[in-house]
Design a protein around this motif. Structure first.
Motif, PDB file in Angstrom:
ATOM      1  N   ASN A 211       0.840  -1.193   0.000  1.00 34.76           N
ATOM      2  CA  ASN A 211       0.000   0.000   0.000  1.00 34.76           C
ATOM      3  C   ASN A 211       0.877   1.247   0.000  1.00 34.76           C
ATOM      4  O   ASN A 211       1.836   1.340   0.768  1.00 34.76           O
ATOM      5  CB  ASN A 211      -0.900   0.024   1.236  1.00 34.76           C
ATOM      6  CG  ASN A 211      -1.726  -1.238   1.365  1.00 34.76           C
ATOM      7  OD1 ASN A 211      -2.525  -1.544   0.508  1.00 34.76           O
ATOM      8  ND2 ASN A 211      -1.507  -1.983   2.434  1.00 34.76           N
ATOM      9  N   VAL A 212       0.544   2.191  -0.856  1.00 34.25           N
ATOM     10  CA  VAL A 212       1.257   3.465  -0.930  1.00 34.25           C
ATOM     11  C   VAL A 212       0.254   4.584  -0.669  1.00 34.25           C
ATOM     12  O   VAL A 212      -0.845   4.585  -1.230  1.00 34.25           O
ATOM     13  CB  VAL A 212       1.920   3.656  -2.310  1.00 34.25           C
ATOM     14  CG1 VAL A 212       2.573   5.025  -2.410  1.00 34.25           C
ATOM     15  CG2 VAL A 212       2.948   2.555  -2.558  1.00 34.25           C
ATOM     16  N   ALA A 213       0.610   5.517   0.209  1.00 33.74           N
ATOM     17  CA  ALA A 213      -0.299   6.609   0.549  1.00 33.74           C
ATOM     18  C   ALA A 213      -0.507   7.531  -0.649  1.00 33.74           C
ATOM     19  O   ALA A 213       0.432   7.850  -1.377  1.00 33.74           O
ATOM     20  CB  ALA A 213       0.259   7.398   1.732  1.00 33.74           C
ATOM     21  N   ALA A 214      -1.749   7.946  -0.850  1.00 31.24           N
ATOM     22  CA  ALA A 214      -2.096   8.859  -1.948  1.00 31.24           C
ATOM     23  C   ALA A 214      -3.090   9.898  -1.424  1.00 31.24           C
ATOM     24  O   ALA A 214      -3.883   9.619  -0.522  1.00 31.24           O
ATOM     25  CB  ALA A 214      -2.694   8.095  -3.125  1.00 31.24           C
ATOM     26  N   ARG A 215      -3.055  11.092  -1.989  1.00 36.57           N
ATOM     27  CA  ARG A 215      -3.878  12.201  -1.526  1.00 36.57           C
ATOM     28  C   ARG A 215      -5.300  12.099  -2.081  1.00 36.57           C
ATOM     29  O   ARG A 215      -5.502  11.831  -3.271  1.00 36.57           O
ATOM     30  CB  ARG A 215      -3.259  13.521  -1.991  1.00 36.57           C
ATOM     31  CG  ARG A 215      -3.617  14.733  -1.141  1.00 36.57           C
ATOM     32  CD  ARG A 215      -3.137  14.602   0.270  1.00 36.57           C
ATOM     33  NE  ARG A 215      -3.038  15.892   0.940  1.00 36.57           N
ATOM     34  CZ  ARG A 215      -2.895  16.008   2.241  1.00 36.57           C
ATOM     35  NH1 ARG A 215      -2.864  14.914   3.000  1.00 36.57           N
ATOM     36  NH2 ARG A 215      -2.775  17.197   2.811  1.00 36.57           N
ATOM     37  N   SER A 216      -6.283  12.295  -1.211  1.00 38.42           N
ATOM     38  CA  SER A 216      -7.693  12.339  -1.601  1.00 38.42           C
ATOM     39  C   SER A 216      -8.339  13.573  -0.982  1.00 38.42           C
ATOM     40  O   SER A 216      -7.825  14.138  -0.009  1.00 38.42           O
ATOM     41  CB  SER A 216      -8.428  11.078  -1.135  1.00 38.42           C
ATOM     42  OG  SER A 216      -7.924   9.923  -1.770  1.00 38.42           O
ATOM     43  N   TYR A 217      -9.482  13.987  -1.553  1.00 38.15           N
ATOM     44  CA  TYR A 217     -10.173  15.181  -1.058  1.00 38.15           C
ATOM     45  C   TYR A 217     -11.662  14.892  -0.921  1.00 38.15           C
ATOM     46  O   TYR A 217     -12.244  14.197  -1.751  1.00 38.15           O
ATOM     47  CB  TYR A 217      -9.966  16.359  -2.013  1.00 38.15           C
ATOM     48  CG  TYR A 217      -8.547  16.846  -2.059  1.00 38.15           C
ATOM     49  CD1 TYR A 217      -8.125  17.900  -1.251  1.00 38.15           C
ATOM     50  CD2 TYR A 217      -7.602  16.231  -2.884  1.00 38.15           C
ATOM     51  CE1 TYR A 217      -6.812  18.347  -1.276  1.00 38.15           C
ATOM     52  CE2 TYR A 217      -6.288  16.659  -2.917  1.00 38.15           C
ATOM     53  CZ  TYR A 217      -5.899  17.721  -2.111  1.00 38.15           C
ATOM     54  OH  TYR A 217      -4.590  18.145  -2.134  1.00 38.15           O
ATOM     55  N   PHE A 218     -12.266  15.421   0.144  1.00 35.78           N
ATOM     56  CA  PHE A 218     -13.684  15.242   0.368  1.00 35.78           C
ATOM     57  C   PHE A 218     -14.312  16.558   0.805  1.00 35.78           C
ATOM     58  O   PHE A 218     -13.626  17.536   1.128  1.00 35.78           O
ATOM     59  CB  PHE A 218     -13.959  14.159   1.418  1.00 35.78           C
ATOM     60  CG  PHE A 218     -13.470  14.493   2.801  1.00 35.78           C
ATOM     61  CD1 PHE A 218     -14.319  15.114   3.713  1.00 35.78           C
ATOM     62  CD2 PHE A 218     -12.179  14.176   3.205  1.00 35.78           C
ATOM     63  CE1 PHE A 218     -13.889  15.416   4.998  1.00 35.78           C
ATOM     64  CE2 PHE A 218     -11.742  14.477   4.482  1.00 35.78           C
ATOM     65  CZ  PHE A 218     -12.593  15.106   5.385  1.00 35.78           C
ATOM     66  N   ALA A 219     -15.654  16.567   0.818  1.00 37.33           N
ATOM     67  CA  ALA A 219     -16.394  17.765   1.225  1.00 37.33           C
ATOM     68  C   ALA A 219     -17.777  17.342   1.685  1.00 37.33           C
ATOM     69  O   ALA A 219     -18.168  16.170   1.578  1.00 37.33           O
ATOM     70  CB  ALA A 219     -16.493  18.760   0.070  1.00 37.33           C
ATOM     71  N   TYR A 220     -18.520  18.318   2.217  1.00 36.34           N
ATOM     72  CA  TYR A 220     -19.917  18.149   2.592  1.00 36.34           C
ATOM     73  C   TYR A 220     -20.709  19.194   1.809  1.00 36.34           C
ATOM     74  O   TYR A 220     -20.873  20.320   2.273  1.00 36.34           O
ATOM     75  CB  TYR A 220     -20.117  18.352   4.096  1.00 36.34           C
ATOM     76  CG  TYR A 220     -19.434  17.313   4.948  1.00 36.34           C
ATOM     77  CD1 TYR A 220     -20.125  16.207   5.414  1.00 36.34           C
ATOM     78  CD2 TYR A 220     -18.079  17.441   5.268  1.00 36.34           C
ATOM     79  CE1 TYR A 220     -19.503  15.256   6.198  1.00 36.34           C
ATOM     80  CE2 TYR A 220     -17.442  16.495   6.045  1.00 36.34           C
ATOM     81  CZ  TYR A 220     -18.158  15.396   6.516  1.00 36.34           C
ATOM     82  OH  TYR A 220     -17.535  14.456   7.287  1.00 36.34           O
TER      83      TYR A 220
END
Length: 335
Positions: A56-65
């Protein structure tokens, strides 16, 4: 006049702090305390010597409401092009998720992350997820590992077969942010902590896997074949040491949908001759110095002809096996 002004201020304060206290508290909690998914770390897959085959390699993700402060339409106009999707479709889907946790983009590239950070949008929050990487899988090669889908769930091969063991259990935390959308923290204690998946050790040996892949590719290139498959097995235990499916026509970045060694059906051909020979030897009905009529290349069984590629007369059991005689094998099976 001053008395009237102060009276209005105190009346408003009374309304906010006493009369509308419960309603305003609910709004404040909605703006500050929200649930967020905390992805579990998928278990690693290793070869028999402990070499890592799937990591597993860390990767950037984005979320919102999505809400009135962060309109779904505006979010879609920004993120849909990065995801290669239609703005209207994304906007419609996100509009139905008002005040709900929604992924804007998952496991994006470093370039996309820099672009998103440069927007400085209110209410867009970064987090880290995991991306599955297979260090020993080369372009055009397929093995038993398979692959995972966008949610890090097993989609093929061993990743799918052992998915319940590998995937772990996602956690849930409380997302703390103020009304301006500035992120404070994610508290895992208030929700459920993520449980990492178990590690899986195989009988596969990465060195044999590499050697088999190189030899198969060399043979495919030499004979200009459409593909090649090979398997190395421990004859004493049945353990699979290497399994490679070579398809040079497969595009470099396309997913390996299956391993033909496992999923496709092949006629056993002459390899099945081992069964009648072994059965006859085990029953004591066959010896190496016995002789059989090869029929000069033609034999009849249940009224149907069976042929050999060459004409053989009377030959021994050993010769019949070496020459892979269909006719003699049939006579042995009918004894």
């Amino acid at each position: 006049i001053a008395f009237c002004v102060w009276g209005a201020v105190w009346a408003r304060a009374l309304q906010l702090q006493v009369l509308d206290d419960d309603q305003l508290l609910a709004v404040a909690q909605q703006q500050s305390d929200r649930r967020v998914v905390m992805p579990a770390r998928r278990g690693e897959i290793m070869d028999r010597e402990g070499r890592l085959l799937a990591i597993n390699v860390a990767a950037r993700s984005y979320f919102a409401y999505p809400d009135s402060l962060v309109p779904a339409r505006e979010l879609a106009q920004r993120f849909a092009p990065l995801r290669g999707m239609n703005v209207r479709t994304v906007s419609r889907d996100w509009h139905e998720r008002q005040n709900k946790f929604t992924w804007m983009i998952r496991r994006c590239t470093a370039e996309a992350s820099e672009q998103i950070e440069s927007w400085e949008l209110q209410g867009i929050f970064p987090t880290w997820e995991y991306e599955r990487v297979y260090p020993h899988v080369l372009p055009g090669f397929s093995g038993p590992l398979g692959f995972v889908n966008d949610t890090m769930g097993g989609a093929a091969g061993l990743e799918l077969f052992y998915n319940d063991l590998l995937q772990g259990q996602d956690g849930e935390g409380v997302f703390i942010a103020d009304a301006t959308g500035r992120r404070f923290a994610v508290d895992p204690i208030a929700g459920h902590k993520p449980v990492p998946g178990a590690k899986l050790r195989l009988t596969i040996d990465a060195r044999w896997q590499s050697i088999l892949g190189e030899e198969l590719m060399a043979a495919v290139e030499k004979w200009k074949a459409k593909g090649g498959m090979g398997l190395i097995m421990n004859p004493h235990t049945g353990g699979i040491l290497a399994m490679v499916d070579v398809d040079p026509a497969r595009p470099e970045n396309s997913p390996i949908l299956k391993s033909r060694l496992i999923s496709d059906v092949f006629e056993p051909g002459s390899t099945f001759k081992l069964v009648p020979f072994a059965g006859a030897f085990a029953d004591g009905d066959l010896e190496l110095n016995q002789y059989f009529d090869g029929g000069m290349g033609v034999g009849y069984f249940n009224g149907r002809p069976i042929k050999d590629d060459k004409k053989h007369g009377v030959i021994s059991t050993e010769e019949a096996f070496v020459l892979s005689s269909n006719i003699v094998t049939g006579r042995i099976a009918n004894r």
